[in-house]
Design an enzyme around this catalytic site. Structure first.
Site, mmCIF file in Angstrom:
data_model
loop_
_atom_site.group_PDB
_atom_site.id
_atom_site.type_symbol
_atom_site.label_atom_id
_atom_site.label_comp_id
_atom_site.label_asym_id
_atom_site.label_seq_id
_atom_site.Cartn_x
_atom_site.Cartn_y
_atom_site.Cartn_z
ATOM 1 N N MET A 82 5.013 2.913 1.678
ATOM 2 C CA MET A 82 6.285 2.371 2.283
ATOM 3 C C MET A 82 6.891 3.654 2.919
ATOM 4 O O MET A 82 6.879 4.783 2.294
ATOM 5 C CB MET A 82 7.308 1.949 1.262
ATOM 6 N N HIS A 129 -0.230 6.084 9.457
ATOM 7 C CA HIS A 129 0.546 4.933 9.516
ATOM 8 C C HIS A 129 2.012 5.161 9.192
ATOM 9 O O HIS A 129 3.113 4.994 9.899
ATOM 10 C CB HIS A 129 0.074 3.686 8.688
ATOM 11 N N GLU A 130 2.291 5.643 8.087
ATOM 12 C CA GLU A 130 3.814 5.815 7.465
ATOM 13 C C GLU A 130 4.230 6.918 8.048
ATOM 14 O O GLU A 130 5.608 6.825 8.375
ATOM 15 C CB GLU A 130 3.614 6.008 6.074
ATOM 16 N N GLY A 166 0.919 -1.165 0.002
ATOM 17 C CA GLY A 166 0.039 -0.007 0.003
ATOM 18 C C GLY A 166 1.055 1.329 0.100
ATOM 19 O O GLY A 166 0.608 2.276 -0.807
ATOM 20 N N GLU A 177 5.611 -2.233 12.912
ATOM 21 C CA GLU A 177 4.171 -2.339 12.296
ATOM 22 C C GLU A 177 3.160 -2.434 13.393
ATOM 23 O O GLU A 177 2.041 -1.741 12.832
ATOM 24 C CB GLU A 177 4.113 -3.464 11.426
HETATM 25 ZN ZN LIG Z 1 4.084 -0.128 8.069
#
Ligand SMILES: [Zn+2]
Length: 829
Positions: free
Chosen positions: A256, A290-291, A254, A313
């Site tokens: 990086m 998230h990133e 999705g 993660e």
């Molecule tokens: Zn991640």
């Protein structure tokens, strides 16, 4: 002690976007505490031409040998050397089409096909771009410079230090030196990029194809907010001078988290008001958050080994929601978290084929379909449980301490526990070790004995498990009284059983209040479950608890503890349900039961579904409205499709009308676009196929293209489904092929043919990106294998004897098939 340690890389690259090759000149600076004879670096699919070492002011040639199996090159030094060592390596490589290493991504600009070259290095693909010590613990600084066509734009982790003319109409771009960081986080790319930017203490930019930069505004604005939150919450400033977000068409995952140069699939970064739905908006924010969290969890502090990947993660997953919730409390993202993360994790984690979050001996852990639900989804859910247990302030302070202590370095699980324990007076290490270090999760069974509640725990598995396991469970029980009041009891369950005093005169009790805990609950007493059922109908329980109760019941049905009839009759308490979380999960569960049951039971399941979903649609309205709640907008789209599939005539009539609007070139609201397209394919046959494929070719929006690909999995006619199969393999870009196949795998009209299609095209599926091949396996085996269990099992047993490819995905999919087969037998017995 390490033999040698890399301290710095100087990378000079000359990519050729016409021939898809690049030339590299690399300087590697190492330090050897003891004398060494040779130096080993990782390398993959690169041709090394020359290798020299700096000795007494001169570059002396070195012998070297490449071991393609081990993915290493061993450089033999002319003499034993100690202290600082500088290697100079010249090499060439291919700008591949594998979406890994230094790869090419296709796009069309001004009617012409073009390519950009970008990198994707996690976990171990930096070695495809330059020889290096390709391990997260081998941190070094990097100087990157590129020679590119003068009309192109080059981007790397750091801002440009110098740009100057170079021979043959090219330019040389030198980027500023990076801080100490891991190889997998390095990024460089070249292509036709246009920026939209937000200057500030940290320059934030979104890079898109020319003419698209306005579609980056939504992301740009959210990124600035998320950055502010993260800096404040983590107590550590963003360490780089700029942060880029790049939209890349061909992308395997999705997004990086490359430090300072995060890359995204187009639909996860670009916002197009005509085609981006509310669900799409929320997903964009969640992925950016998230990133962004990774810029600290992963980039600044890096796992010292891949087995600690969860330190990246789990945190990024958790903060992906935490940050969005901070700015959009009205979106109710924790509902999405429970449905998308916790439920997915519990589902995966109930398999016997399993491992802990911290994977033992996992020095070569890869993110795949088997590991991701554990490392991301379960890990994120456990963090939510831990925050609930230690309290928000201690949680934040512990994380600040952890980040500050290990910045620019590496860490392991223990470092985190120690930090959390230091700030809270609770046994965090013991608790965390318990949840991170063992596979699976507990099933808590509860019953009333006189004036006491008695709890017992065991590991939850769908198929009979072996061996005893125990967890330290932060238990919560909400005791509900007849007069409408309630109170919560909190306790830590440390043994196999626990007995607690029960309030006299209570009407019911609900264990796992607010569903913060990562466990399932089974009530031995029928009366309590019935009383809770009544409170669901009366909405005395909140949406999260309403969700939790039926989710657990469905899992017990899958496990064989409950009949389908009992689950369906419990759903009668949800007739007036309007909340996103319970409805979206009921829709998924009913669809699952519908697909598994096959034959006679389907009509019964469908009529219950149609009644529930049409009822909810009637109450919320079929047309999107300006004043819709965010969750209503998302739910409507899903329920529209579910209602059509389950035979609601009203929903079908509406969807049909909307689809003909769409096909007639008129606008349909993006918030119902996916459902309308799915229904359009389901109801529209050949004509719909023609329109969808035509639209797919013409579309400029990845949001729209993905909707079309999902819709194309929904046809009913065998001949059309066969055409779709072929179309996907021949015409759809590699990055998205798995999408339609995944939908078809759960389409009751396609299932009987899936296995045959799979077998006749196996070599082509196998050539997909490994993540996508696994997705196909995980979609096809558990459903397409129904009724063909022996054949499927023996096919993969012999396959696994020949190759180690996708082994985890195959094993867990075969277990799912076994669960499904048992369900089907029970349903029909
Ligand atoms: Zn991640």
């Amino acid at each position: 002690m390490k033999q040698t340690e890399v301290t710095h890389y100087k990378i000079h690259l000359e990519p050729d976007l016409d021939r898809f090759t690049f030339e590299g000149k690399l300087e590697v600076y190492l330090y050897a505490p003891e004398p060494v004879e040779d130096i080993s670096l990782n390398v993959l699919e690169l041709a090394l031409w020359d290798c020299r070492v700096l000795l007494e002011g001169e570059l002396k040639p070195c012998l070297f040998s490449v071991d393609p199996k081990k993915e290493t090159v061993t450089v033999v030094l002319p003499v034993k050397m100690q202290g600082d060592i500088a290697l100079h390596i010249t090499y060439t490589g291919k700008i591949n089409n594998k979406m890994a290493g230094f790869y090419r991504s296709r796009y069309v600009l001004d009617g012409r096909e073009r390519y950009m070259a970008v990198t994707q290095f996690e976990e171990s693909d930096a070695r495809r771009a330059f020889p290096c010590k390709d391990h997260p613990a081998e941190k070094a600084t990097f100087d990157v410079e590129m020679v590119v066509n003068a009309a192109k734009v080059a981007i790397s982790n750091m801002p440009i230090e110098e740009e100057k003319e170079f021979e043959e109409g090219r330019k040389l771009i030198r980027f500023r030196r990076t801080p100490r960081m891991s190889t997998y986080l390095l990024f460089f790319g070249v292509g036709d990029f246009e920026f939209i930017e937000d200057p500030g203490e940290v320059l934030v930019r979104v890079a898109t194809l020319p003419g698209r930069s306005q579609q980056g505004r939504f992301s740009l604005e959210f990124t600035r907010k998320a950055l502010t939150f993260a800096e404040e919450y983590y107590g550590v400033k963003f360490p780089l001078p700029k942060l880029d977000l790049l939209a890349i068409a061909d992308f395997a995952a999705g997004a990086m988290e490359n430090w300072g140069a995060m890359t995204f699939r187009e639909n996860l970064l670009l916002h197009d008001p005509e085609t981006t739905s509310k669900a799409g908006e929320e997903r964009i924010c969640e992925v950016i958050a998230h990133e962004l969290a990774h810029q600290w969890f992963g980039d600044l502090v890096t796992p010292e080994d891949w087995k600690y990947l969860w330190l990246n993660e789990s945190f990024a997953t958790y903060f992906g929601f935490r940050i969005v919730d901070h700015y959009h409390p009205e979106w109710d993202v924790w509902g999405h978290f429970l449905h998308g993360q916790t439920a997915t994790a519990l589902d995966r984690d109930g398999l016997r084929e399993n491992f802990p979050i911290e994977i033992p001996g996992g020095d070569h852990v890869v993110i795949n379909i088997s590991t991701a639900p554990i490392i991301y989804n379960k890990g994120g859910s456990i963090l939510r449980q831990v925050e609930g247990y230690v309290g928000s302030e201690h949680f934040r302070d512990g994380l600040r301490r952890y980040l500050k202590t290990h910045e620019y370095g590496c860490a392991s699980s223990h470092d985190l526990w120690e930090a959390l324990e230091a700030v809270s007076a609770k046994p965090v290490a013991r608790l965390m070790e318990n949840w991170i270090g063992q596979a699976g999760f507990p099933l808590v069974e509860v019953k009333r004995e006189g004036d006491r509640l008695v709890f017992t725990q065991e590991r939850f598995t769908y198929l009979p498990g072996k061996g005893k396991q125990m967890w330290l469970i932060p238990l919560t029980v909400r005791v509900l009284f007849e007069d409408g009041t309630s109170k919560v009891i909190e306790t830590l369950m440390e043994n196999e059983t626990l007995s607690a005093e029960f309030e006299k005169g209570a009407a019911a009790y609900k264990v796992n209040d607010g569903q913060l805990g990562y466990y399932r609950v089974r009530y031995s007493e029928r009366e309590n479950l019935e009383a809770l059922g009544r409170m669901i109908s009366e909405k005395r329980l909140g949406p999260v608890d309403r969700w939790g109760l039926q989710s657990d019941l469905y899992a017990f049905m899958k496990r064989g503890n409950l009949s389908l009839g009992e689950y369906l009759s419990f759903l009668s308490h949800y007739v007036e349900e309007d909340a996103f979380l319970p409805l979206t999960t009921i829709a998924a569960n009913l669809h699952h039961a519908y697909v598994i049951s096959g034959g006679g039971l389907q009509s019964g399941i469908a009529s219950i579904g149609a009644r529930l979903f049409q009822g909810a649609l009637d109450r919320m309205g079929y047309e999107p409205r300006e004043d819709d709640r965010h969750t209503t907008s998302i739910l409507r789209d899903q329920l529209l499709w579910n209602a059509v599939l389950f035979g609601s005539e009203k929903a079908a009539a509406f969807a049909k009308e909307m689809f003909s609007e769409l096909a007639g070139g008129r606008k349909v609201h993006p918030d119902i676009m996916r459902g309308v397209m799915q229904a359009g394919a389901y109801l529209g046959g050949e004509e719909a196929y023609g329109w969808l494929t035509e639209r797919f070719e013409a579309s400029q929006s990845e949001h729209e293209r993905m909707n079309i690909l999902v819709a194309m999995g929904c046809f009913r006619e065998k001949a059309l489904l066969e055409k779709v199969q072929k179309y996907v393999l021949d015409r759809v870009p590699d990055r998205n092929k798995f999408l339609t196949i995944g939908v078809m795998a759960e389409n009751v009209d396609a299932i009987s043919e899936m296995w045959r299609w799979f077998c006749s095209n196996h070599a082509r599926y196998e050539a997909f990106h490994p993540i996508h091949y696994e997705r196909v396996l995980a979609a096809v085996i558990p459903y397409g294998g129904l009724g063909k269990e022996d054949e499927v099992r023996s096919f993969f047993e012999s396959y696994m004897r020949k190759t180690g490819k996708a082994r985890d995905a195959i094993k867990l999919s075969l277990e799912k098939l076994e669960i499904h087969s048992r369900m089907r037998r029970t349903f029909n017995s």
